[in-house]
Scaffold this motif. Structure first.
Motif, PDB file in Angstrom:
ATOM      1  N   SER A  64       2.535  23.612 -58.017  1.00 25.43           N
ATOM      2  CA  SER A  64       3.076  23.068 -59.265  1.00 25.43           C
ATOM      3  C   SER A  64       4.242  22.146 -58.949  1.00 25.43           C
ATOM      4  O   SER A  64       4.916  22.301 -57.924  1.00 25.43           O
ATOM      5  N   ASP A  66       7.509  19.846 -60.947  1.00 29.38           N
ATOM      6  CA  ASP A  66       8.327  19.627 -62.127  1.00 29.38           C
ATOM      7  C   ASP A  66       9.064  18.304 -61.922  1.00 29.38           C
ATOM      8  O   ASP A  66       9.854  18.181 -60.977  1.00 29.38           O
ATOM      9  N   HIS A  68      11.643  15.301 -62.953  1.00 28.27           N
ATOM     10  CA  HIS A  68      12.869  15.072 -63.724  1.00 28.27           C
ATOM     11  C   HIS A  68      13.159  13.590 -63.908  1.00 28.27           C
ATOM     12  O   HIS A  68      13.496  13.155 -64.999  1.00 28.27           O
TER      13      HIS A  68
END
Length: 138
Positions: A64, A66, A68
């Motif tokens: 996974s 993420d 920003h």
């Protein structure tokens, strides 16, 4: 290097890594994570070059990311890795993608890696490999 992270590698963003919007394609994060985890293993696991793919496999069970902030052409990405968790047959690698010009974290990644035999069946890590990795767990 941040003591929390045990391995790092720098990559300069080139045009082939960017999309039509001019930022780094999302698939590049997975590709870079894979490259850096292999460099980490080559540098930190004795005999990895000889044994991996011949005596055992390290298979990604899940991954996974993420996001920003975007990276752009010419930016230098510093990928920092650490072992977040280690059990008998798998480990979790955590990574951050840092813009070296600003020091800001632009993305985070996690991968669960399973130690398997050559048929893909999960096996216990050899004791000597576990002993090498345990001090790197955070």
């Amino acid at each position: 290097m941040d003591k929390q992270y045990h391995y790092e590698h720098d990559v300069r963003v080139t045009f082939c890594m960017t999309n039509a919007e001019g930022n780094v394609n999302h698939h590049e994060y997975a590709r870079l994570f894979g490259k850096v985890r292999e460099l980490f293993a080559l540098d930190c696991i004795p005999n990895f070059q000889v044994e991996a793919g011949r005596e055992y496999l390290l298979k990604t069970r899940n991954a996974s990311y993420d996001y920003h902030r975007d990276f752009y052409f010419g930016d230098v990405i510093r990928i920092r890795l650490r072992i977040e968790a280690l059990n008998h047959a798998s480990l979790v690698l955590a990574g951050i993608y840092v813009n070296t010009a600003t020091g800001e974290v632009h993305a985070r990644g996690r991968q669960e890696i399973v130690y398997t035999d050559m048929n893909g069946k999960p096996r216990r890590f050899p004791e000597e490999m576990r002993k090498l990795m345990e001090p790197l767990c955070s």
